[in-house]
Each structure stands twice: as structure tokens, then as C-alpha cells.
Design a protein around this motif. Structure first.
Motif, PDB file in Angstrom:
ATOM      1  N   MET A   1       0.837  -1.198   0.000  1.00 33.77           N
ATOM      2  CA  MET A   1       0.000   0.000   0.000  1.00 33.77           C
ATOM      3  C   MET A   1       0.872   1.249   0.000  1.00 33.77           C
ATOM      4  SD  MET A   1      -3.190  -1.050   0.052  1.00 33.77           S
ATOM      5  CE  MET A   1      -4.166   0.300   0.706  1.00 33.77           C
ATOM      6  N   ALA A   2       0.382   2.294  -0.649  1.00 29.33           N
ATOM      7  CA  ALA A   2       1.091   3.572  -0.677  1.00 29.33           C
ATOM      8  C   ALA A   2       0.059   4.684  -0.600  1.00 29.33           C
ATOM      9  CB  ALA A   2       1.940   3.709  -1.929  1.00 29.33           C
ATOM     10  N   THR A   3       0.492   5.854  -0.198  1.00 33.89           N
ATOM     11  CA  THR A   3      -0.407   7.002  -0.027  1.00 33.89           C
ATOM     12  C   THR A   3      -0.203   7.999  -1.151  1.00 33.89           C
ATOM     13  OG1 THR A   3      -0.324   6.739   2.370  1.00 33.89           O
ATOM     14  CG2 THR A   3      -1.094   8.860   1.526  1.00 33.89           C
ATOM     15  N   CYS A   4      -1.307   8.445  -1.730  1.00 35.61           N
ATOM     16  CA  CYS A   4      -1.256   9.451  -2.796  1.00 35.61           C
ATOM     17  C   CYS A   4      -0.762  10.773  -2.231  1.00 35.61           C
ATOM     18  CB  CYS A   4      -2.632   9.612  -3.434  1.00 35.61           C
ATOM     19  SG  CYS A   4      -2.724  10.941  -4.673  1.00 35.61           S
ATOM     20  N   ASP A   5       0.237  11.375  -2.852  1.00 32.67           N
ATOM     21  CA  ASP A   5       0.782  12.642  -2.385  1.00 32.67           C
ATOM     22  C   ASP A   5      -0.198  13.803  -2.550  1.00 32.67           C
ATOM     23  OD1 ASP A   5       3.067  11.267  -1.853  1.00 32.67           O
ATOM     24  OD2 ASP A   5       4.176  11.975  -3.607  1.00 32.67           O
ATOM     25  N   ALA A   6      -1.184  13.638  -3.452  1.00 34.37           N
ATOM     26  CA  ALA A   6      -2.113  14.734  -3.712  1.00 34.37           C
ATOM     27  C   ALA A   6      -3.329  14.707  -2.795  1.00 34.37           C
ATOM     28  CB  ALA A   6      -2.566  14.702  -5.169  1.00 34.37           C
ATOM     29  N   CYS A   7      -3.925  13.518  -2.582  1.00 30.78           N
ATOM     30  CA  CYS A   7      -5.167  13.458  -1.815  1.00 30.78           C
ATOM     31  C   CYS A   7      -5.057  12.597  -0.557  1.00 30.78           C
ATOM     32  CB  CYS A   7      -6.309  12.939  -2.702  1.00 30.78           C
ATOM     33  SG  CYS A   7      -6.098  11.228  -3.255  1.00 30.78           S
ATOM     34  N   GLY A   8      -3.969  11.885  -0.382  1.00 30.73           N
ATOM     35  CA  GLY A   8      -3.792  11.055   0.809  1.00 30.73           C
ATOM     36  C   GLY A   8      -4.467   9.716   0.762  1.00 30.73           C
ATOM     37  N   ARG A   9      -5.048   9.350  -0.392  1.00 26.94           N
ATOM     38  CA  ARG A   9      -5.744   8.080  -0.518  1.00 26.94           C
ATOM     39  C   ARG A   9      -4.736   6.929  -0.532  1.00 26.94           C
ATOM     40  NH1 ARG A   9      -9.091   7.530  -5.832  1.00 26.94           N
ATOM     41  NH2 ARG A   9     -10.114   9.329  -4.860  1.00 26.94           N
ATOM     42  N   SER A  10      -5.078   5.828   0.148  1.00 28.90           N
ATOM     43  CA  SER A  10      -4.216   4.649   0.155  1.00 28.90           C
ATOM     44  C   SER A  10      -4.467   3.828  -1.101  1.00 28.90           C
ATOM     45  CB  SER A  10      -4.477   3.795   1.394  1.00 28.90           C
ATOM     46  OG  SER A  10      -4.100   4.489   2.570  1.00 28.90           O
ATOM     47  N   GLU A  11      -3.391   3.451  -1.796  1.00 20.94           N
ATOM     48  CA  GLU A  11      -3.490   2.693  -3.038  1.00 20.94           C
ATOM     49  C   GLU A  11      -2.595   1.461  -2.960  1.00 20.94           C
ATOM     50  OE1 GLU A  11      -5.075   3.233  -6.143  1.00 20.94           O
ATOM     51  OE2 GLU A  11      -6.316   4.673  -5.069  1.00 20.94           O
ATOM     52  N   ASN A  12      -3.127   0.309  -3.386  1.00 19.66           N
ATOM     53  CA  ASN A  12      -2.285  -0.882  -3.416  1.00 19.66           C
ATOM     54  C   ASN A  12      -1.497  -1.010  -4.711  1.00 19.66           C
ATOM     55  OD1 ASN A  12      -4.386  -1.462  -5.092  1.00 19.66           O
ATOM     56  ND2 ASN A  12      -4.886  -3.437  -4.172  1.00 19.66           N
ATOM     57  N   MET A  13      -1.885  -0.231  -5.747  1.00 20.42           N
ATOM     58  CA  MET A  13      -1.125  -0.191  -6.994  1.00 20.42           C
ATOM     59  C   MET A  13      -0.931   1.272  -7.396  1.00 20.42           C
ATOM     60  SD  MET A  13      -2.627  -3.373  -9.232  1.00 20.42           S
ATOM     61  CE  MET A  13      -1.357  -3.135 -10.485  1.00 20.42           C
ATOM     62  N   PRO A  14      -0.050   1.974  -6.712  1.00 18.43           N
ATOM     63  CA  PRO A  14       0.113   3.413  -6.960  1.00 18.43           C
ATOM     64  C   PRO A  14       0.861   3.674  -8.271  1.00 18.43           C
ATOM     65  CG  PRO A  14       1.761   2.663  -5.425  1.00 18.43           C
ATOM     66  CD  PRO A  14       0.854   1.483  -5.678  1.00 18.43           C
ATOM     67  N   TYR A  15       0.735   4.906  -8.730  1.00 20.05           N
ATOM     68  CA  TYR A  15       1.464   5.374  -9.902  1.00 20.05           C
ATOM     69  C   TYR A  15       2.583   6.300  -9.446  1.00 20.05           C
ATOM     70  CZ  TYR A  15      -2.504   3.612 -12.537  1.00 20.05           C
ATOM     71  OH  TYR A  15      -3.469   2.799 -13.074  1.00 20.05           O
ATOM     72  N   HIS A  16       3.747   6.180 -10.091  1.00 17.58           N
ATOM     73  CA  HIS A  16       4.897   7.007  -9.739  1.00 17.58           C
ATOM     74  C   HIS A  16       5.200   7.952 -10.899  1.00 17.58           C
ATOM     75  CE1 HIS A  16       5.701   4.528  -6.198  1.00 17.58           C
ATOM     76  NE2 HIS A  16       5.439   3.483  -6.967  1.00 17.58           N
ATOM     77  N   CYS A  17       5.122   9.232 -10.657  1.00 13.61           N
ATOM     78  CA  CYS A  17       5.346  10.228 -11.701  1.00 13.61           C
ATOM     79  C   CYS A  17       6.833  10.257 -12.053  1.00 13.61           C
ATOM     80  CB  CYS A  17       4.882  11.605 -11.237  1.00 13.61           C
ATOM     81  SG  CYS A  17       5.184  12.919 -12.463  1.00 13.61           S
ATOM     82  N   ARG A  18       7.142  10.101 -13.327  1.00  8.81           N
ATOM     83  CA  ARG A  18       8.524  10.110 -13.766  1.00  8.81           C
ATOM     84  C   ARG A  18       9.095  11.523 -13.848  1.00  8.81           C
ATOM     85  NH1 ARG A  18      10.593   5.544 -15.992  1.00  8.81           N
ATOM     86  NH2 ARG A  18       9.185   3.772 -16.224  1.00  8.81           N
ATOM     87  N   HIS A  19       8.253  12.530 -13.724  1.00 11.55           N
ATOM     88  CA  HIS A  19       8.727  13.915 -13.829  1.00 11.55           C
ATOM     89  C   HIS A  19       9.132  14.480 -12.473  1.00 11.55           C
ATOM     90  CE1 HIS A  19       7.344  13.897 -17.980  1.00 11.55           C
ATOM     91  NE2 HIS A  19       6.213  13.376 -17.551  1.00 11.55           N
ATOM     92  N   CYS A  20       8.318  14.223 -11.440  1.00 15.19           N
ATOM     93  CA  CYS A  20       8.620  14.786 -10.125  1.00 15.19           C
ATOM     94  C   CYS A  20       8.984  13.722  -9.098  1.00 15.19           C
ATOM     95  CB  CYS A  20       7.433  15.606  -9.616  1.00 15.19           C
ATOM     96  SG  CYS A  20       5.952  14.625  -9.229  1.00 15.19           S
ATOM     97  N   GLY A  21       8.731  12.441  -9.412  1.00 17.65           N
ATOM     98  CA  GLY A  21       9.080  11.366  -8.502  1.00 17.65           C
ATOM     99  C   GLY A  21       8.043  11.074  -7.438  1.00 17.65           C
ATOM    100  N   GLY A  22       6.876  11.723  -7.495  1.00 19.17           N
ATOM    101  CA  GLY A  22       5.847  11.520  -6.486  1.00 19.17           C
ATOM    102  C   GLY A  22       5.050  10.252  -6.695  1.00 19.17           C
ATOM    103  N   THR A  23       4.230   9.925  -5.690  1.00 17.27           N
ATOM    104  CA  THR A  23       3.368   8.750  -5.729  1.00 17.27           C
ATOM    105  C   THR A  23       1.920   9.220  -5.733  1.00 17.27           C
ATOM    106  OG1 THR A  23       4.998   7.442  -4.507  1.00 17.27           O
ATOM    107  CG2 THR A  23       2.728   6.614  -4.547  1.00 17.27           C
ATOM    108  N   PHE A  24       1.099   8.670  -6.648  1.00 12.12           N
ATOM    109  CA  PHE A  24      -0.257   9.183  -6.824  1.00 12.12           C
ATOM    110  C   PHE A  24      -1.245   8.061  -7.094  1.00 12.12           C
ATOM    111  CE2 PHE A  24       2.771  12.410  -8.144  1.00 12.12           C
ATOM    112  CZ  PHE A  24       2.364  13.500  -7.391  1.00 12.12           C
ATOM    113  N   CYS A  25      -2.513   8.353  -6.818  1.00 14.49           N
ATOM    114  CA  CYS A  25      -3.595   7.427  -7.132  1.00 14.49           C
ATOM    115  C   CYS A  25      -3.956   7.580  -8.609  1.00 14.49           C
ATOM    116  CB  CYS A  25      -4.814   7.709  -6.255  1.00 14.49           C
ATOM    117  SG  CYS A  25      -5.548   9.347  -6.530  1.00 14.49           S
ATOM    118  N   GLY A  26      -4.912   6.775  -9.077  1.00 16.41           N
ATOM    119  CA  GLY A  26      -5.297   6.842 -10.471  1.00 16.41           C
ATOM    120  C   GLY A  26      -5.842   8.203 -10.877  1.00 16.41           C
ATOM    121  N   GLU A  27      -6.518   8.874  -9.956  1.00 12.59           N
ATOM    122  CA  GLU A  27      -7.104  10.184 -10.276  1.00 12.59           C
ATOM    123  C   GLU A  27      -6.047  11.260 -10.475  1.00 12.59           C
ATOM    124  OE1 GLU A  27     -10.192  13.421  -8.251  1.00 12.59           O
ATOM    125  OE2 GLU A  27      -9.935  11.406  -7.394  1.00 12.59           O
TER     126      GLU A  27
END
Length: 304
Positions: A1-27
């Protein structure tokens, strides 16, 4: 599980932005959908840029349009192939293998016959059968041959496709495979060698060459057990191929010229595209983001 940097939602399959390195949900996964600090690197004051996700947006931030862009855009009839060309090529390899060993023998064309070779192999005896420049890339000499190439393409191809986009990956795969076959033909004709050749080894080694340049320390688990940096494997293949070309084959019956050409194409292309995005430090087996498994329509970055 990981936490979205934008909304704080917990995601079991997060996305990692290749531009800023952050972790985000599908939204919030796209750079446009979160406060991406990587936007500054684009030098785009209008704030509209090509994220690499939508191939119908050009570098000026406007839609390029055109029938091909409409077909391959997300939701388009060919949108499924975006991010999935590695699996498409694997599928074509096994379909071709079925035609080689099942369909053609059933209709009376034995494996290894002159007609069979004229369809599936590049040969000094018919160098200008241009269709074989393509069909030979997907054809294989046996189950071990196709499984070995399939494993390399499955694990390495997903990383390269995610890095350069499906359109460029398609061009790399087909271009390196064809050039590898032509390289073999040229040397075979010079040496008076009549033996035909087939297989996706040139394309597979081109993919490995790209990864070697992008991340030479990438750990590959040899035989799924022994961790080896990918540059060691690439260097070994170069030595094996050169030895075979010079007349001292370490593995008889292998198209060493095709292997070497494929590697050189991959190394050259890797130099061209390196430092654009980040790659993982080891090859991970199993599920995950991006190229970790077959995606739906439009999955993956890059145009197409």
C-alpha cells in the motif's frame, strides 16, 4: 500500500510520476492532474505540454490530429496496443510458431522444405524475398529458441516500451530484427554459407542493448537465481558474437552476425534516448505498475 501525495488516498497499486518522482492514485497520476514540480523542466509557460501519454498532442501543446492519431488515441480502435506492443510481438511469435509447426505441415509443407524456408527464413539462396526480412523475425527453430527469446523480450521489452513509448518500441523491434537478418545475410553471402536463419534474437538483443546503456547496473537474475549486472551479459554476448564471426564459434549453429548487429543497434539507440526518464535498479518479476502486466486501452506512455 502507498499514499497518494495529492489526496492522501491509500493505493495498493500506486502510480509514480517520472517527472517529479511523487506517488499518486489513479485520479492524480498524470503530470497534468497534480502539482508536478517537473513542469518547470518543460519550459512551457502556457502550461500545456505533451506528457507522453496522449500521442495526439504535439510539442507545441496543440492536437496534431490525423486519422492515425485518432485510431491510436485512448479509446480509439487501436488504443489497446498503446503500452502493450511487447505482448503483441510475443503473441505474433507464438502464432508464427504455430503456423511453422502445425498449419504448414498439415497442408503438406514439411518443416525445412524449400517453400517453408521461403516463407519463414532469411537465406543467401533467396536474399531478395523481402517478406522474409519480417517473417523471419517472428519465426523460430524450436521450442527452446522461442522460449529463450520470449523470456528476454517479456522482461526487458516491457521496460524499454515504457521508457520510449509503444510507437518507437515498435520501430526499434522491427528495425533491429530486420537489420539483424540483413547483417546475417551479408556475412553469409561473403562466406559462401548457404544456411538460412530465423528468430527474434536480434530484436531481443537490441532491447537488451538499450537497457545496458540506460542502466548498466540493472540487476538481472540469471536462471532466476544469480544476480548479474546487465552490462556483464551484454559484454558476454559481444564476445561470443565476435568470436563466432571470426570463425571460432563458442555456440555452433548460432547466427552470431545477427546477434552482434542487434546489440549494436540497441546500444546506438540507447545512447540516443538515454537520460530522458528514470529506470528501476533491478528487474522485478511479478506484478506492478506500468509494463508489469498487460494493460487496457491506452496504458503506457508515449505516442501510439
Amino acid at each position: 500500500m502507498a499514499t497518494c501525495d495529492a489526496c492522501g488516498r491509500s493505493e495498493n497499486m500506486p502510480y509514480h510520476c517520472r517527472h517529479c518522482g511523487g506517488t499518486f492514485c489513479g485520479e492524480h497520476r498524470l503530470p497534468e492532474a497534480h502539482d508536478c514540480t517537473g513542469l518547470d523542466d518543460w519550459n512551457d509557460p502556457s502550461g500545456i505540454f505533451d506528457s507522453g501519454f496522449d500521442g495526439s498532442v504535439d510539442d507545441s501543446g496543440t492536437r496534431s490530429g490525423g486519422r492515425f492519431s485518432d485510431l491510436t488515441a485512448t479509446g480509439g480502435p487501436m488504443g489497446y496496443f498503446r503500452g502493450n506492443m511487447t505482448y503483441v510481438f510475443l503473441g505474433l511469435m507464438f502464432i508464427t510458431f504455430g503456423f511453422q509447426n502445425l498449419v504448414f505441415p498439415v497442408i503438406g509443407i514439411p518443416v525445412g522444405s524449400s517453400l517453408w524456408n521461403a516463407v519463414f527464413t532469411v537465406s543467401p539462396q533467396h536474399p531478395f524475398y523481402v517478406w522474409t526480412w519480417v517473417t523471419s523475425v517472428f519465426a523460430h527453430s524450436g521450442l527452446t529458441h522461442i522460449l529463450f527469446n520470449g523470456i528476454v523480450i517479456y522482461f526487458f521489452g516491457r521496460l524499454v516500451e515504457e521508457y520510449i513509448g509503444s510507437r518507437d518500441f515498435t520501430l526499434l523491434f522491427l528495425g533491429s530484427g530486420i537489420l539483424a537478418g540483413l547483417g546475417y545475410l551479408g556475412l553469409a553471402i561473403l562466406q559462401g554459407n548457404p544456411t538460412p536463419a530465423l528468430g527474434a534474437s536480434g530484436a531481443a538483443l537490441a532491447i537488451m542493448g538499450v537497457l545496458t546503456v540506460l542502466n548498466p547496473g540493472l540487476r538481472v537474475y540469471l536462471y532466476f537465481l544469480l544476480p548479474v549486472p546487465i552490462w556483464v551479459l551484454t559484454g558476454a554476448y559481444v564476445l561470443i558474437s565476435v568470436s563466432g564471426i571470426l570463425g571460432v564459434p563458442l555456440f555452433p549453429g548460432v547466427a552470431d552476425a545477427a546477434h552482434l548487429v542487434g546489440l549494436l543497434v540497441g546500444l546506438a539507440y540507447g545512447q540516443r534516448v538515454k537520460n530522458q526518464y528514470r529506470l528501476p535498479n533491478q528487474l522485478q518479476f511479478g506484478g506492478g505498475r506500468g509494463g508489469g502486466g498487460m494493460g487496457g486501452p491506452g496504458r503506457g506512455r508515449g505516442p501510439f
